[in-house]
Design an enzyme around this catalytic site. Structure first.
Site, PDB file in Angstrom:
ATOM      1  N   VAL A  57     -48.067  16.716  -2.788  1.00 18.94           N
ATOM      2  CA  VAL A  57     -48.602  16.636  -4.150  1.00 18.94           C
ATOM      3  C   VAL A  57     -49.659  15.552  -4.313  1.00 18.94           C
ATOM      4  O   VAL A  57     -50.273  15.445  -5.373  1.00 18.94           O
ATOM      5  CB  VAL A  57     -47.479  16.436  -5.188  1.00 18.94           C
ATOM      6  CG1 VAL A  57     -46.549  17.640  -5.218  1.00 18.94           C
ATOM      7  CG2 VAL A  57     -46.714  15.137  -4.939  1.00 18.94           C
TER       8      VAL A  57
ATOM      9  N   TYR B  20     -41.329   2.142  -8.777  1.00 18.26           N
ATOM     10  CA  TYR B  20     -40.663   3.388  -9.157  1.00 18.26           C
ATOM     11  C   TYR B  20     -40.456   3.448 -10.666  1.00 18.26           C
ATOM     12  O   TYR B  20     -40.666   4.502 -11.292  1.00 18.26           O
ATOM     13  CB  TYR B  20     -39.329   3.479  -8.419  1.00 18.26           C
ATOM     14  CG  TYR B  20     -38.638   4.818  -8.532  1.00 18.26           C
ATOM     15  CD1 TYR B  20     -39.196   5.954  -7.964  1.00 18.26           C
ATOM     16  CD2 TYR B  20     -37.411   4.930  -9.174  1.00 18.26           C
ATOM     17  CE1 TYR B  20     -38.552   7.183  -8.039  1.00 18.26           C
ATOM     18  CE2 TYR B  20     -36.757   6.154  -9.259  1.00 18.26           C
ATOM     19  CZ  TYR B  20     -37.334   7.277  -8.687  1.00 18.26           C
ATOM     20  OH  TYR B  20     -36.696   8.490  -8.767  1.00 18.26           O
TER      21      TYR B  20
END
Length: 265
Positions: free
Chosen positions: A81, A173
């Site tokens: 991706v 994250y």
């Protein structure tokens, strides 16, 4: 705590909630949330294209699902991706294979643990590029497909409770997942004119083999101890919420991030 609270419930059978719908699911190889979502979608009647950056695991997953649900309902295409050309190829493959696209599940993400003071630019950028930028690329491709074909599509993004809650060592994250939540809200407003819904799930702790390999027993015990049920979620329990968001049962929901968690406040 009673044993019933700490034991996973029985698996919920399908009810054809996605009958005849065509879906693409990223990071769907293996036994994690993506793989569980692919299985749940098939059990609910959907036709599914799975993708993953790991070609071998993807092929194994495709063969297993095709043997169980039929090769005409399952196909796979490797996709990183972070590569726009590969994202475009994935969406073109789905449209060609199933005559169109109805549902997109953006599950691809990359984690890691590093104190912010020691984190390198490379660590930060890599997590952001897969987790946030990758979701952006797939949301953009999906919106263009839905706009151009006039289909009332649905997008479901995978965020995380870490986008809301602080956890040491997870700055990259957390920033990426908070970004996924903000992207979900903004994309939903823009997509409304096309009749497209965009929502997200935010799991807390869903256990799968990859997570076990990269997380210490001490941290897993600490995280599990924060869950009200005293256990982690099974990946299919998160997938069930994705099914709900992809189905007509959530027809008036858009721009929402649904927590799939039993964490105490």
């Amino acid at each position: 705590m009673s044993s019933s609270a700490s034991t996973a419930p029985g698996y919920v059978p399908g009810h054809q909630l996605l009958d005849g719908r065509s879906a693409v699911i990223t990071a769907a190889a293996g036994a994690g949330i993506g793989g569980a979502t692919a299985r749940r979608f098939l059990e609910e009647g959907a036709r599914v294209v799975i993708s993953d950056a790991h070609a071998r695991r993807l092929k194994e997953s495709e063969e297993a699902l095709a043997a169980e649900f039929g090769a005409e309902r399952v196909s796979a295409l490797a996709c990183d991706v972070t590569d726009e050309e590969q994202v475009q190829a994935l969406f073109a493959h789905t449209a060609e294979r199933h005559g169109g696209l109805d549902i997109v599940v953006n599950n691809a993400g990359l984690g890691g643990t590093s104190a912010l003071v020691d984190m390198s630019d490379e660590q930060w950028t890599k997590v952001l590029d897969v987790t946030l930028n990758g979701t952006f690329r797939c949301v953009r491709a999906a919106l263009r497909a839905f706009r151009d074909t006039g289909r009332d599509g649905v997008i479901v993004n995978n965020a995380s409770v870490i986008g809301w809650r602080a956890q040491a060592g997870q700055a990259h994250y957390a920033a990426a997942k908070a970004g996924v939540m903000a992207l979900t809200r903004t994309a939903a407003i823009e997509a409304a004119e096309y009749g497209v819904r965009v929502n997200a799930v935010a799991p807390s702790l869903a256990m799968h083999p990859h997570l076990v390999k990269v997380t210490s027993e001490e941290l897993l015990a600490e995280l599990t101890g924060k869950e009200a049920f005293g256990r982690y979620a099974e990946p299919w329990e998160v997938a069930n919420v994705m099914v709900f968001l992809a189905s007509a049962y959530s027809s008036y929901m858009t721009g929402e991030t649904v927590s799939v968690s039993s964490q105490r406040a």
